[in-house]
Structure formats: structure tokens, C-alpha cells
Design a protein around this motif. Structure first.
Motif, PDB file in Angstrom:
ATOM      1  N   ALA A  91      24.847   8.457  53.628  1.00 49.89           N
ATOM      2  CA  ALA A  91      25.652   7.774  52.613  1.00 49.89           C
ATOM      3  C   ALA A  91      26.534   8.739  51.828  1.00 49.89           C
ATOM      4  O   ALA A  91      27.590   8.353  51.315  1.00 49.89           O
ATOM      5  N   ARG A  92      26.145  10.004  51.745  1.00 47.48           N
ATOM      6  CA  ARG A  92      26.930  10.978  50.974  1.00 47.48           C
ATOM      7  C   ARG A  92      28.285  11.282  51.634  1.00 47.48           C
ATOM      8  O   ARG A  92      29.135  11.936  51.030  1.00 47.48           O
ATOM      9  N   LEU A  93      28.481  10.811  52.846  1.00 51.72           N
ATOM     10  CA  LEU A  93      29.727  11.075  53.559  1.00 51.72           C
ATOM     11  C   LEU A  93      30.801  10.019  53.282  1.00 51.72           C
ATOM     12  O   LEU A  93      31.901  10.112  53.827  1.00 51.72           O
ATOM     13  N   SER A  94      30.495   9.025  52.460  1.00 51.98           N
ATOM     14  CA  SER A  94      31.448   7.940  52.240  1.00 51.98           C
ATOM     15  C   SER A  94      31.423   7.483  50.788  1.00 51.98           C
ATOM     16  O   SER A  94      30.505   7.799  50.027  1.00 51.98           O
ATOM     17  N   ILE A  95      32.441   6.722  50.424  1.00 55.79           N
ATOM     18  CA  ILE A  95      32.425   5.964  49.172  1.00 55.79           C
ATOM     19  C   ILE A  95      31.669   4.680  49.460  1.00 55.79           C
ATOM     20  O   ILE A  95      31.981   3.971  50.414  1.00 55.79           O
ATOM     21  N   ASN A  96      30.677   4.352  48.620  1.00 56.89           N
ATOM     22  CA  ASN A  96      29.742   3.299  48.997  1.00 56.89           C
ATOM     23  C   ASN A  96      29.731   2.117  48.043  1.00 56.89           C
ATOM     24  O   ASN A  96      29.802   2.269  46.821  1.00 56.89           O
ATOM     25  N   PHE A  97      29.620   0.936  48.666  1.00 57.87           N
ATOM     26  CA  PHE A  97      29.384  -0.303  47.938  1.00 57.87           C
ATOM     27  C   PHE A  97      28.042  -0.871  48.389  1.00 57.87           C
ATOM     28  O   PHE A  97      27.635  -0.702  49.545  1.00 57.87           O
ATOM     29  N   ALA A  98      27.366  -1.559  47.476  1.00 61.75           N
ATOM     30  CA  ALA A  98      26.124  -2.269  47.786  1.00 61.75           C
ATOM     31  C   ALA A  98      26.263  -3.698  47.281  1.00 61.75           C
ATOM     32  O   ALA A  98      26.853  -3.933  46.224  1.00 61.75           O
ATOM     33  N   VAL A  99      25.734  -4.657  48.018  1.00 59.60           N
ATOM     34  CA  VAL A  99      25.917  -6.056  47.648  1.00 59.60           C
ATOM     35  C   VAL A  99      24.899  -6.531  46.617  1.00 59.60           C
ATOM     36  O   VAL A  99      24.944  -7.684  46.196  1.00 59.60           O
ATOM     37  N   SER A 100      23.979  -5.655  46.188  1.00 63.17           N
ATOM     38  CA  SER A 100      23.038  -6.003  45.128  1.00 63.17           C
ATOM     39  C   SER A 100      22.601  -4.737  44.415  1.00 63.17           C
ATOM     40  O   SER A 100      22.717  -3.626  44.955  1.00 63.17           O
ATOM     41  N   LYS A 101      22.079  -4.889  43.208  1.00 59.32           N
ATOM     42  CA  LYS A 101      21.585  -3.740  42.447  1.00 59.32           C
ATOM     43  C   LYS A 101      20.401  -3.089  43.154  1.00 59.32           C
ATOM     44  O   LYS A 101      20.255  -1.870  43.122  1.00 59.32           O
ATOM     45  N   ARG A 102      19.579  -3.903  43.774  1.00 53.40           N
ATOM     46  CA  ARG A 102      18.411  -3.353  44.473  1.00 53.40           C
ATOM     47  C   ARG A 102      18.837  -2.400  45.582  1.00 53.40           C
ATOM     48  O   ARG A 102      18.267  -1.327  45.759  1.00 53.40           O
ATOM     49  N   ILE A 103      19.857  -2.783  46.344  1.00 56.77           N
ATOM     50  CA  ILE A 103      20.345  -1.915  47.408  1.00 56.77           C
ATOM     51  C   ILE A 103      21.033  -0.695  46.809  1.00 56.77           C
ATOM     52  O   ILE A 103      20.887   0.434  47.309  1.00 56.77           O
ATOM     53  N   LYS A 150      38.155  13.990  59.403  1.00 61.97           N
ATOM     54  CA  LYS A 150      38.765  13.952  58.064  1.00 61.97           C
ATOM     55  C   LYS A 150      39.534  12.642  57.813  1.00 61.97           C
ATOM     56  O   LYS A 150      40.668  12.637  57.329  1.00 61.97           O
ATOM     57  N   VAL A 151      38.886  11.545  58.165  1.00 61.49           N
ATOM     58  CA  VAL A 151      39.425  10.205  57.903  1.00 61.49           C
ATOM     59  C   VAL A 151      38.700   9.645  56.681  1.00 61.49           C
ATOM     60  O   VAL A 151      37.485   9.810  56.538  1.00 61.49           O
ATOM     61  N   ARG A 152      39.435   8.981  55.813  1.00 63.47           N
ATOM     62  CA  ARG A 152      38.816   8.422  54.622  1.00 63.47           C
ATOM     63  C   ARG A 152      37.863   7.288  55.011  1.00 63.47           C
ATOM     64  O   ARG A 152      38.213   6.412  55.803  1.00 63.47           O
ATOM     65  N   CYS A 153      36.666   7.289  54.415  1.00 61.48           N
ATOM     66  CA  CYS A 153      35.624   6.341  54.823  1.00 61.48           C
ATOM     67  C   CYS A 153      35.009   5.630  53.625  1.00 61.48           C
ATOM     68  O   CYS A 153      34.628   6.255  52.634  1.00 61.48           O
ATOM     69  N   ILE A 154      34.912   4.312  53.742  1.00 60.13           N
ATOM     70  CA  ILE A 154      34.225   3.451  52.780  1.00 60.13           C
ATOM     71  C   ILE A 154      33.100   2.751  53.539  1.00 60.13           C
ATOM     72  O   ILE A 154      33.272   2.371  54.696  1.00 60.13           O
ATOM     73  N   SER A 155      31.956   2.561  52.900  1.00 62.73           N
ATOM     74  CA  SER A 155      30.855   1.846  53.547  1.00 62.73           C
ATOM     75  C   SER A 155      30.300   0.787  52.609  1.00 62.73           C
ATOM     76  O   SER A 155      30.162   1.028  51.400  1.00 62.73           O
ATOM     77  N   THR A 156      29.992  -0.377  53.160  1.00 60.55           N
ATOM     78  CA  THR A 156      29.288  -1.412  52.408  1.00 60.55           C
ATOM     79  C   THR A 156      27.890  -1.559  52.980  1.00 60.55           C
ATOM     80  O   THR A 156      27.716  -1.723  54.196  1.00 60.55           O
ATOM     81  N   TYR A 216      20.264   0.911  44.144  1.00 61.11           N
ATOM     82  CA  TYR A 216      19.275   1.877  43.681  1.00 61.11           C
ATOM     83  C   TYR A 216      18.602   2.632  44.822  1.00 61.11           C
ATOM     84  O   TYR A 216      17.943   3.647  44.609  1.00 61.11           O
ATOM     85  N   GLN A 217      18.775   2.145  46.048  1.00 61.44           N
ATOM     86  CA  GLN A 217      18.254   2.866  47.206  1.00 61.44           C
ATOM     87  C   GLN A 217      19.189   3.994  47.636  1.00 61.44           C
ATOM     88  O   GLN A 217      18.807   4.826  48.452  1.00 61.44           O
ATOM     89  N   LEU A 218      20.391   3.997  47.100  1.00 64.61           N
ATOM     90  CA  LEU A 218      21.393   5.003  47.443  1.00 64.61           C
ATOM     91  C   LEU A 218      21.611   5.920  46.249  1.00 64.61           C
ATOM     92  O   LEU A 218      21.429   5.533  45.100  1.00 64.61           O
ATOM     93  N   LYS A 219      22.029   7.138  46.510  1.00 63.73           N
ATOM     94  CA  LYS A 219      22.255   8.084  45.413  1.00 63.73           C
ATOM     95  C   LYS A 219      23.505   7.715  44.629  1.00 63.73           C
ATOM     96  O   LYS A 219      23.542   7.798  43.407  1.00 63.73           O
ATOM     97  N   GLU A 220      24.547   7.321  45.343  1.00 62.92           N
ATOM     98  CA  GLU A 220      25.795   6.945  44.681  1.00 62.92           C
ATOM     99  C   GLU A 220      26.369   5.704  45.357  1.00 62.92           C
ATOM    100  O   GLU A 220      26.665   5.731  46.547  1.00 62.92           O
ATOM    101  N   ALA A 221      26.516   4.652  44.576  1.00 63.29           N
ATOM    102  CA  ALA A 221      27.105   3.415  45.097  1.00 63.29           C
ATOM    103  C   ALA A 221      27.491   2.536  43.926  1.00 63.29           C
ATOM    104  O   ALA A 221      26.998   2.698  42.807  1.00 63.29           O
ATOM    105  N   GLU A 222      28.382   1.611  44.180  1.00 64.39           N
ATOM    106  CA  GLU A 222      28.781   0.642  43.174  1.00 64.39           C
ATOM    107  C   GLU A 222      28.528  -0.742  43.741  1.00 64.39           C
ATOM    108  O   GLU A 222      28.739  -0.984  44.929  1.00 64.39           O
ATOM    109  N   VAL A 223      28.060  -1.647  42.881  1.00 64.57           N
ATOM    110  CA  VAL A 223      27.774  -3.003  43.334  1.00 64.57           C
ATOM    111  C   VAL A 223      29.081  -3.741  43.591  1.00 64.57           C
ATOM    112  O   VAL A 223      29.978  -3.781  42.747  1.00 64.57           O
ATOM    113  N   LEU A 224      29.191  -4.286  44.786  1.00 65.05           N
ATOM    114  CA  LEU A 224      30.317  -5.133  45.166  1.00 65.05           C
ATOM    115  C   LEU A 224      29.739  -6.464  45.626  1.00 65.05           C
ATOM    116  O   LEU A 224      29.223  -6.566  46.741  1.00 65.05           O
TER     117      LEU A 224
END
Length: 344
Positions: A129-141, A101-107, A143-151
Motif C-alpha cells: 500500500a505504501r507504493l500508492s495513494i490509497n482510498f478505503a471504502v470504510s473506516k475499518r478498512i 514511475k507511473v502515478r498510482c491510486i488504489s481503492t 485503519y488496516q492501512l498505514k495511510e489512506a483516506e475514506v472514499l
């Protein structure tokens, strides 16, 4: 919400992820956030360790076992956020964070599927990926994930001092490949271009990096292979960065080149076209065509020095405005402080 950040990684080379981690840790330090880099195990990645030390970034090693991972994560305070980078650290980090139960972010940095075990790891990386708050370094990446924000990747910018071009007339244009020697990065394509232009005495060819593909590459004598060296030794020794990748996210090498006044010619992969405006801040080629790429490199030698200076200045301004960490910090702070929805 107060927080400290653990950047969790399993790293054996110095590449894009490692460059990003250095820049991220530097940004956190500038914002007054306590952070450290936690390695799953020690791979004797000395160039990376030296880079961390030179920037006063704290780092520690686990012993590569699940028990050491559990012990370390269990010792974190309630204010600690784990931020994973890379597929192996991502999978292990997210699962352990869920358990404890540790807060997790993934890029997510890489969009390539890979082969063999790497392909399996990449599948598991996305499934968890559903186990973390997710960032992706491009739009293409993304779109490969269900939930992520571009960073977008970012760097700490430095003032740009450019003078008239030094490679016109008697001097040669120094063209460089910078990155991992892997199929996705296309070092074989760079060598093909260099071989295609071998009879022209106007160019020098330089490769910086290493990787598994180096064993099978036929690197000719006219291409100088420098291996892995500190970045400051790269940008002062090349005039043009040539990106021949088959797959990409947002290459850190491009941002670093533009920051140092090195022109960029790249294939249109990943988020490259979001950074480079063709014919204004560099050159973007739609597909890999050795003849087309050759002609474009030849054209660079014919550009007036004052026009090159303007391009370099514009390229540097783009990095300073959009890829220097300001906008990225807003997204990171929201994730670290729990201001965005959590799934854990």
C-alpha cells in the motif's frame, strides 16, 4: 493538471467492486475525463462486459502475463493515472507503476482477511500500500492501512417514484439476498432465516448472485436462487434487502436498494451504520441473531404504508445527498491531479 485514468482490475464475477467501477467510470465520463477499464486477463465475465458496453465505457484485456502488463503500462502517457481495484490488480499494478514511475491510486474495497491464498494476497495487498495513494471504502478498512483516506462508495441516483405498499394483505413480502456467495457475505445466514420462517406464508425468499460457497450451501425449495442477473432485474423483484454479512466495507447493494425504494435490514458491519439510520432509513441489527432478525422482518409487514413511503423517501435522500458522487469527486480529482501528497 490534465490527466486520463486507467481503471485496472482482474475480475471474474460481477459484485461490489465491479459495480463500483461502473459508477466510477460513469462519474469520470460526466466530468469529461478520458478513462478506460483495463483487465489483467479475460475471465469471460460477460455480465460485467455488457454493463460496461451499455454505458459506453471503453475496456481492454491483457493476456494475464507480466510481460503484457509491462508493455501496456510502458505505453501510457505522462498524464496517465492508474487506479487499481481488488487485491491482485492492486499488487501487480502498484509494483509495475513503481518500476515504470507511473502515478498510482488504489481503492481498498474489502476488509475480510480471507483464507488460504486469498489471505496471503490480502497481506501482500496491504504491504504494498505504501507504493500508492490509497482510498478505503470504510473506516475499518482505512485503519488496516498505514495511510489512506475514506472514499465512500457512490452511485448515480435516479428519481424515486414510490406509491403505497403492494405487499400488505394478500401479497407477500419479498425478502432478498444480493451479493457474492462467500463466507464473508453470509448467504448461509440468510438461508437460516428463511428456514426459520418457512411456516409463515407471508414471505418470499430470493437470492441473487453466485460464488464458491454455492457448492456447499443447502438451498431449500422455498428460496429462489436467481444467479447473477442485471441489477435492474433485482430491485423490482424484492421489497426488502437483507444483509447478513460477517464482514463488509460499504456494500454497493445497500446504496442501490435505497436508490430504488427497496428497504434495507442489515447487520451492523463495515460502514453500514454510516449509511442507514436505524428505524428512519432502514434497520440496523447489532449482531446476528436469527430470532431477532426474524421478529424485525415480521414487524415490517405491520408498518403502515404511508410510514414506509416516508422511510423510502428519506433513504433515497440520504443516497442523493451523500453517496451520489459529488463529495467523492473532490477527493478523486485531488488524487488524480497530484494535489495530495505522493509516495511514489
Amino acid at each position: 493538471m490534465k490527466y486520463d485514468v486507467v481503471l485496472f482490475v482482474d475480475s471474474s464475477i460481477f459484485g461490489g467492486i465491479e459495480s463500483h467501477l461502473v459508477e466510477l467510470a460513469k462519474l469520470l465520463q460526466r466530468k469529461g475525463v478520458i478513462c478506460k477499464v483495463l483487465f489483467y486477463q479475460n475471465h469471460d465475465n460477460q455480465l460485467f462486459y455488457n454493463k460496461l458496453e451499455s454505458n459506453n465505457i471503453q475496456f481492454e484485456f491483457l493476456n494475464g502475463s507480466i510481460s503484457s502488463l509491462k508493455s501496456a503500462f510502458a505505453s501510457f502517457s505522462n498524464d496517465t493515472v492508474v487506479h487499481t481495484h481488488g487485491y491482485k490488480a492492486g499488487i501487480l499494478g502498484r509494483l509495475m507503476c513503481k518500476y515504470l514511475k507511473v502515478r498510482c491510486i488504489s481503492t481498498y474495497h474489502a476488509g475480510e482477511t480471507g483464507q488460504g491464498m486469498v489471505r496471503l494476497y490480502n497481506i501482500l495487498d496491504k504491504l504494498t500500500a505504501r507504493l500508492s495513494i490509497n482510498f478505503a471504502v470504510s473506516k475499518r478498512i482505512k485503519y488496516q492501512l498505514k495511510e489512506a483516506e475514506v472514499l465512500d462508495n457512490f452511485i448515480e441516483t435516479t428519481p424515486l417514484a414510490v406509491t403505497s405498499s403492494t405487499y400488505h394483505s394478500a401479497n407477500k413480502l419479498k425478502v432478498g439476498f444480493v451479493g457474492r456467495f462467500s463466507y464473508e457475505k453470509g448467504p448461509d445466514r440468510f438461508i437460516e432465516v428463511a428456514n426459520h420462517m418457512v411456516k409463515q406464508n407471508m414471505f418470499e425468499w430470493h437470492m441473487f448472485g453466485d460464488g464458491d460457497m454455492q457448492k456447499t450451501l443447502d438451498i431449500p425449495e422455498h428460496v429462489v436462487c436467481h444467479g447473477v442477473v442485471p441489477s435492474e432485474k433485482i430491485w423490482k423483484n424484492i421489497d426488502v434487502l437483507c444483509v447478513t454479512s460477517r464482514q463488509e466495507g460499504l456494500p454497493m447493494a445497500i446504496l442501490e436498494a435505497m436508490n430504488h425504494g427497496v428497504m434495507v435490514i442489515s447487520l451492523d458491519v463495515g460502514a453500514v451504520s454510516n449509511v442507514i439510520t436505524n428505524n428512519l432509513s432502514g434497520w440496523v441489527m447489532p449482531t446476528y441473531d436469527v430470532d431477532l432478525l426474524t421478529r424485525k422482518i415480521e414487524e415490517i409487514t405491520k408498518i403502515a404504508p404511508e410510514n414506509l413511503i416516508m422511510m423510502k423517501q428519506y433513504a433515497h435522500s440520504i443516497v442523493a445527498q451523500r453517496f451520489s458522487g459529488h463529495a467523492q469527486w473532490t477527493l478523486l480529482h485531488e488524487a488524480y491531479s497530484g494535489q495530495c501528497p505522493s509516495r511514489i
